[in-house]
Design a protein around this motif. Structure first.
Motif, PDB file in Angstrom:
ATOM      1  N   VAL A 120       0.841  -1.203   0.000  1.00 14.87           N
ATOM      2  CA  VAL A 120       0.000   0.000   0.000  1.00 14.87           C
ATOM      3  C   VAL A 120       0.881   1.260   0.000  1.00 14.87           C
ATOM      4  CG1 VAL A 120      -1.724   1.313   1.301  1.00 14.87           C
ATOM      5  CG2 VAL A 120      -1.925  -1.188   1.100  1.00 14.87           C
ATOM      6  N   ALA A 121       1.916   1.242   0.827  1.00 10.14           N
ATOM      7  CA  ALA A 121       2.829   2.396   0.846  1.00 10.14           C
ATOM      8  C   ALA A 121       3.525   2.544  -0.506  1.00 10.14           C
ATOM      9  CB  ALA A 121       3.866   2.230   1.960  1.00 10.14           C
ATOM     10  N   PHE A 122       3.894   1.428  -1.110  1.00 12.51           N
ATOM     11  CA  PHE A 122       4.505   1.480  -2.444  1.00 12.51           C
ATOM     12  C   PHE A 122       3.518   2.101  -3.441  1.00 12.51           C
ATOM     13  CE2 PHE A 122       8.185  -1.878  -2.745  1.00 12.51           C
ATOM     14  CZ  PHE A 122       8.832  -1.262  -1.699  1.00 12.51           C
ATOM     15  N   ALA A 123       2.258   1.682  -3.353  1.00 13.71           N
ATOM     16  CA  ALA A 123       1.245   2.192  -4.296  1.00 13.71           C
ATOM     17  C   ALA A 123       1.115   3.699  -4.151  1.00 13.71           C
ATOM     18  CB  ALA A 123      -0.095   1.506  -4.036  1.00 13.71           C
ATOM     19  N   GLU A 124       1.081   4.179  -2.904  1.00 11.55           N
ATOM     20  CA  GLU A 124       0.931   5.626  -2.671  1.00 11.55           C
ATOM     21  C   GLU A 124       2.130   6.383  -3.229  1.00 11.55           C
ATOM     22  OE1 GLU A 124       0.315   5.666   1.535  1.00 11.55           O
ATOM     23  OE2 GLU A 124      -1.795   5.075   1.341  1.00 11.55           O
ATOM     24  N   LYS A 125       3.314   5.848  -2.966  1.00  7.62           N
ATOM     25  CA  LYS A 125       4.511   6.546  -3.441  1.00  7.62           C
ATOM     26  C   LYS A 125       4.601   6.536  -4.965  1.00  7.62           C
ATOM     27  CE  LYS A 125       7.478   6.332   0.589  1.00  7.62           C
ATOM     28  NZ  LYS A 125       8.033   7.701   0.563  1.00  7.62           N
ATOM     29  N   LEU A 126       4.258   5.429  -5.558  1.00  7.84           N
ATOM     30  CA  LEU A 126       4.319   5.342  -7.027  1.00  7.84           C
ATOM     31  C   LEU A 126       3.274   6.255  -7.660  1.00  7.84           C
ATOM     32  CD1 LEU A 126       4.855   1.482  -7.265  1.00  7.84           C
ATOM     33  CD2 LEU A 126       6.497   3.212  -8.021  1.00  7.84           C
ATOM     34  N   ALA A 127       2.087   6.310  -7.033  1.00  6.55           N
ATOM     35  CA  ALA A 127       1.027   7.170  -7.573  1.00  6.55           C
ATOM     36  C   ALA A 127       1.426   8.641  -7.470  1.00  6.55           C
ATOM     37  CB  ALA A 127      -0.283   6.912  -6.824  1.00  6.55           C
ATOM     38  N   ALA A 128       2.135   8.981  -6.386  1.00  5.01           N
ATOM     39  CA  ALA A 128       2.528  10.383  -6.177  1.00  5.01           C
ATOM     40  C   ALA A 128       3.707  10.790  -7.059  1.00  5.01           C
ATOM     41  CB  ALA A 128       2.890  10.588  -4.703  1.00  5.01           C
ATOM     42  N   ASP A 129       4.343   9.829  -7.678  1.00  5.74           N
ATOM     43  CA  ASP A 129       5.547  10.091  -8.478  1.00  5.74           C
ATOM     44  C   ASP A 129       5.147  10.471  -9.902  1.00  5.74           C
ATOM     45  OD1 ASP A 129       8.251  10.141  -9.249  1.00  5.74           O
ATOM     46  OD2 ASP A 129       8.226   8.008  -9.783  1.00  5.74           O
ATOM     47  N   LYS A 130       4.597  11.706 -10.027  1.00  7.42           N
ATOM     48  CA  LYS A 130       4.003  12.114 -11.315  1.00  7.42           C
ATOM     49  C   LYS A 130       5.046  12.202 -12.430  1.00  7.42           C
ATOM     50  CE  LYS A 130      -0.183  12.614  -9.697  1.00  7.42           C
ATOM     51  NZ  LYS A 130      -0.845  11.308  -9.592  1.00  7.42           N
ATOM     52  N   ASP A 131       6.259  12.659 -12.075  1.00  6.78           N
ATOM     53  CA  ASP A 131       7.254  12.760 -13.156  1.00  6.78           C
ATOM     54  C   ASP A 131       8.111  11.502 -13.293  1.00  6.78           C
ATOM     55  OD1 ASP A 131       7.826  13.679 -10.696  1.00  6.78           O
ATOM     56  OD2 ASP A 131       9.319  15.170 -11.286  1.00  6.78           O
ATOM     57  N   ARG A 132       7.616  10.411 -12.710  1.00  8.56           N
ATOM     58  CA  ARG A 132       8.245   9.104 -12.925  1.00  8.56           C
ATOM     59  C   ARG A 132       9.741   9.121 -12.617  1.00  8.56           C
ATOM     60  NH1 ARG A 132       3.722   7.926 -12.154  1.00  8.56           N
ATOM     61  NH2 ARG A 132       2.235   7.113 -13.644  1.00  8.56           N
ATOM     62  N   ALA A 133      10.054   9.588 -11.405  1.00  6.54           N
ATOM     63  CA  ALA A 133      11.454   9.654 -10.995  1.00  6.54           C
ATOM     64  C   ALA A 133      11.993   8.283 -10.583  1.00  6.54           C
ATOM     65  CB  ALA A 133      11.611  10.635  -9.833  1.00  6.54           C
ATOM     66  N   TYR A 134      11.130   7.437 -10.023  1.00  2.27           N
ATOM     67  CA  TYR A 134      11.623   6.107  -9.617  1.00  2.27           C
ATOM     68  C   TYR A 134      12.022   5.320 -10.856  1.00  2.27           C
ATOM     69  CZ  TYR A 134       9.367   6.818  -5.040  1.00  2.27           C
ATOM     70  OH  TYR A 134       8.977   7.283  -3.822  1.00  2.27           O
ATOM     71  N   LYS A 135      13.257   4.854 -10.846  1.00  2.00           N
ATOM     72  CA  LYS A 135      13.722   4.045 -11.979  1.00  2.00           C
ATOM     73  C   LYS A 135      13.528   2.551 -11.722  1.00  2.00           C
ATOM     74  CE  LYS A 135      15.314   7.339 -14.627  1.00  2.00           C
ATOM     75  NZ  LYS A 135      14.218   8.290 -14.366  1.00  2.00           N
ATOM     76  N   ALA A 136      13.478   2.191 -10.440  1.00  2.00           N
ATOM     77  CA  ALA A 136      13.301   0.765 -10.130  1.00  2.00           C
ATOM     78  C   ALA A 136      12.632   0.602  -8.770  1.00  2.00           C
ATOM     79  CB  ALA A 136      14.651   0.042 -10.135  1.00  2.00           C
ATOM     80  N   VAL A 137      11.895  -0.504  -8.661  1.00  2.62           N
ATOM     81  CA  VAL A 137      11.283  -0.916  -7.396  1.00  2.62           C
ATOM     82  C   VAL A 137      11.937  -2.242  -7.023  1.00  2.62           C
ATOM     83  CG1 VAL A 137       9.138  -1.625  -6.273  1.00  2.62           C
ATOM     84  CG2 VAL A 137       9.101   0.196  -8.012  1.00  2.62           C
ATOM     85  N   PHE A 138      12.397  -2.336  -5.770  1.00  2.00           N
ATOM     86  CA  PHE A 138      13.093  -3.541  -5.318  1.00  2.00           C
ATOM     87  C   PHE A 138      12.194  -4.314  -4.344  1.00  2.00           C
ATOM     88  CE2 PHE A 138      17.828  -2.670  -6.009  1.00  2.00           C
ATOM     89  CZ  PHE A 138      17.641  -1.557  -6.806  1.00  2.00           C
ATOM     90  N   VAL A 139      12.159  -5.618  -4.531  1.00  8.70           N
ATOM     91  CA  VAL A 139      11.353  -6.467  -3.653  1.00  8.70           C
ATOM     92  C   VAL A 139      12.200  -7.640  -3.164  1.00  8.70           C
ATOM     93  CG1 VAL A 139       9.361  -8.033  -3.551  1.00  8.70           C
ATOM     94  CG2 VAL A 139       9.181  -5.873  -4.807  1.00  8.70           C
ATOM     95  N   THR A 140      12.215  -7.856  -1.872  1.00  2.00           N
ATOM     96  CA  THR A 140      12.833  -9.064  -1.311  1.00  2.00           C
ATOM     97  C   THR A 140      11.725 -10.105  -1.187  1.00  2.00           C
ATOM     98  OG1 THR A 140      14.505  -7.770  -0.161  1.00  2.00           O
ATOM     99  CG2 THR A 140      14.123 -10.011   0.652  1.00  2.00           C
ATOM    100  N   HIS A 141      11.729 -11.048  -2.124  1.00  2.39           N
ATOM    101  CA  HIS A 141      10.616 -12.008  -2.207  1.00  2.39           C
ATOM    102  C   HIS A 141      10.473 -12.792  -0.910  1.00  2.39           C
ATOM    103  CE1 HIS A 141       8.792 -15.757  -4.368  1.00  2.39           C
ATOM    104  NE2 HIS A 141       7.845 -14.986  -3.896  1.00  2.39           N
ATOM    105  N   ASN A 142      11.597 -13.302  -0.429  1.00  4.57           N
ATOM    106  CA  ASN A 142      11.557 -14.089   0.810  1.00  4.57           C
ATOM    107  C   ASN A 142      12.603 -13.525   1.766  1.00  4.57           C
ATOM    108  OD1 ASN A 142      10.460 -16.769   2.036  1.00  4.57           O
ATOM    109  ND2 ASN A 142      12.663 -16.912   2.350  1.00  4.57           N
TER     110      ASN A 142
END
Ligand SMILES: *Cc1c(COP(=O)(O)O)cnc(C)c1O
Length: 398
Positions: A120-142
């Motif tokens: 949910v926090a990721f969704a909020e941050k990605l939605a707020a990133d209007k100029d698409r500054a994030y180049k990558a999202v990192f996930v630790t699967h396990n």
């Protein structure tokens, strides 16, 4: 003087099957011989379904999972690039640290250890990133420190919902080969693992699978790299060769380990991990102890992190297991030191082995001062295995 088997219940390195060990006992060979490439090509082909990909490019770098983390970052991102990461255990913490040290502008979401990736926090941050500054999202699967598996598909879903086109990087070091991983379906751009966990080999290889987008990104960034360059590696691995000397013995071991996994069937490998893990969790519940993982939806089928009662020190449990019972449990890492111990249950494992882990954990917990009814955890796991295996047998007979 220690006698008998040394019981290894750490979440990597895992037990290497005897046939895999023996497959590595081969003479040194010429890694540029005309008939060498077939070995690597076959390994890459058989790793692809384990990553859940038919089109990703699999690369084998001498190194370990940490080396593969570094390869992922230095090939595709430039210093100063903004990325989104979460810290919810020791491994995600270390990956954040690496990203910072390599010069990335890391937006870190801290969540309680025991929780999964904060979708949910990721969704909020990605939605707020209007100029698409994030180049990558990192996930630790396990998260191997807490025994928490996160839902990568959920992260992809929120990226799709907000229409964010950042690359998706996934650490699958303690998941790939043990629980389902769907690189193509989840549209993962870079998936990372190592040879010494689910793949049942010694440490020595950092393994990545890269999407077309990740390969494209590797051609357009300003990071410096040399040894881990995707371009050099991909050019050589077309023919099954390496830009430098590979650990040929480990490749022979991996060949045999992959043969075993495919002979068992990947669905059966995953079902076995789920079944064995559930037995361990039922054992822990019977002791009256709790897990670090905070919700059944994120319980890991490869490692269980167990909180010990406040009155005892988990380091004593681990020490007693090691000194008196020739058994290695995983320690509580960083802020979990003394508070938790871990049972790794991935790779070459069966019911006899998880039951032994529970039996020795009972002894070690009791001798460290915990109130444990001997046999309680073992019996709970036995009930579950008997039930689960009866179901398997019935389904097989139908
Ligand atoms: C083991 C592990 C690593 C580190 O891998 P090494 O092979 O020890 O370098 C990274 N991430 C996770 C989730 C792990 O379990």
């Amino acid at each position: 003087m220690k006698t008998g088997l040394n019981h290894l219940y750490i979440p990597g390195p895992t037990n290497v099957p005897d046939v895999v060990r023996m497959a590595m006992n081969v003479p040194m060979q010429d890694q540029r011989a005309p008939d060498f490439g077939g070995l690597t090509i076959g390994i890459i082909k058989d790793l692809m379904p384990i990553f859940g990909t038919t089109k990703g490019r699999v690369m084998l770098f001498p190194g370990s999972g940490t080396g593969a983390w570094e390869a992922a970052i230095t090939n595709t991102l430039s210093p100063g690039d903004k990325v989104l990461m979460a810290r919810h255990g020791q491994f995600s913490t270390l990956w954040v640290d690496m990203a910072q040290r390599l010069g990335l502008d890391v937006d870190v979401v801290d969540v309680e250890w025991g929780q999964g990736v904060p979708v949910v926090a990721f969704a909020e941050k990605l939605a707020a990133d209007k100029d698409r500054a994030y180049k990558a999202v990192f996930v630790t699967h396990n998260e191997t420190a807490t025994g928490v598996t996160s839902d990568v598909a959920d992260v992809r879903r929120v990226m799709d919902v907000v229409g964010h086109d950042a690359l998706l990087f996934v650490d699958g070091v303690s998941s790939i080969g043990s629980i389902p991983f769907e690189m193509d379906a989840w549209r993962v751009d870079l998936a990372i693992t190592g040879s010494q966990k689910g793949l049942m080999c010694p440490a020595g290889l950092g393994i990545l699978a890269a999407s077309d987008r990740a390969i494209a990104a590797s051609k357009a960034n300003t990071s410096r790299r040399c040894y881990f360059d995707f371009g050099d590696m991909l050019k050589m691995s077309e023919g099954g060769y390496f830009p430098y000397t590979p650990p040929t013995q480990i490749l022979h071991g991996l060949r045999r380990a992959l043969d075993r996994m495919h002979a068992e069937g990947l669905d059966m490998v995953y079902a076995r991990h789920a079944r064995l893990a559930e037995g361990v969790r039922r054992g822990v519940a019977a002791w009256g102890l709790s897990l670090c993982a905070d919700h059944p939806s994120n319980y890991s089928d490869t490692v269980t992190a167990i909180r010990v009662p406040d009155s005892i020190d988990a380091r004593d449990v681990i020490r007693i297991g090691y000194d008196r019972y020739n058994t290695s449990f995983g320690s509580g890492l960083s802020r979990l030191a003394g508070k938790a111990f871990r049972i790794g249950h991935l790779g070459d494992l069966n019911e006899g082995m998880t039951l032994t882990a529970l039996a020795i954990a009972e002894l070690s917990l009791a001798e460290a001062g915990a109130k444990i009814a001997f046999g309680s955890g073992v019996a709970a796991a036995q009930f579950w295995y008997a039930e689960a295996n009866a179901t398997v047998a019935r389904l097989a007979a139908e």
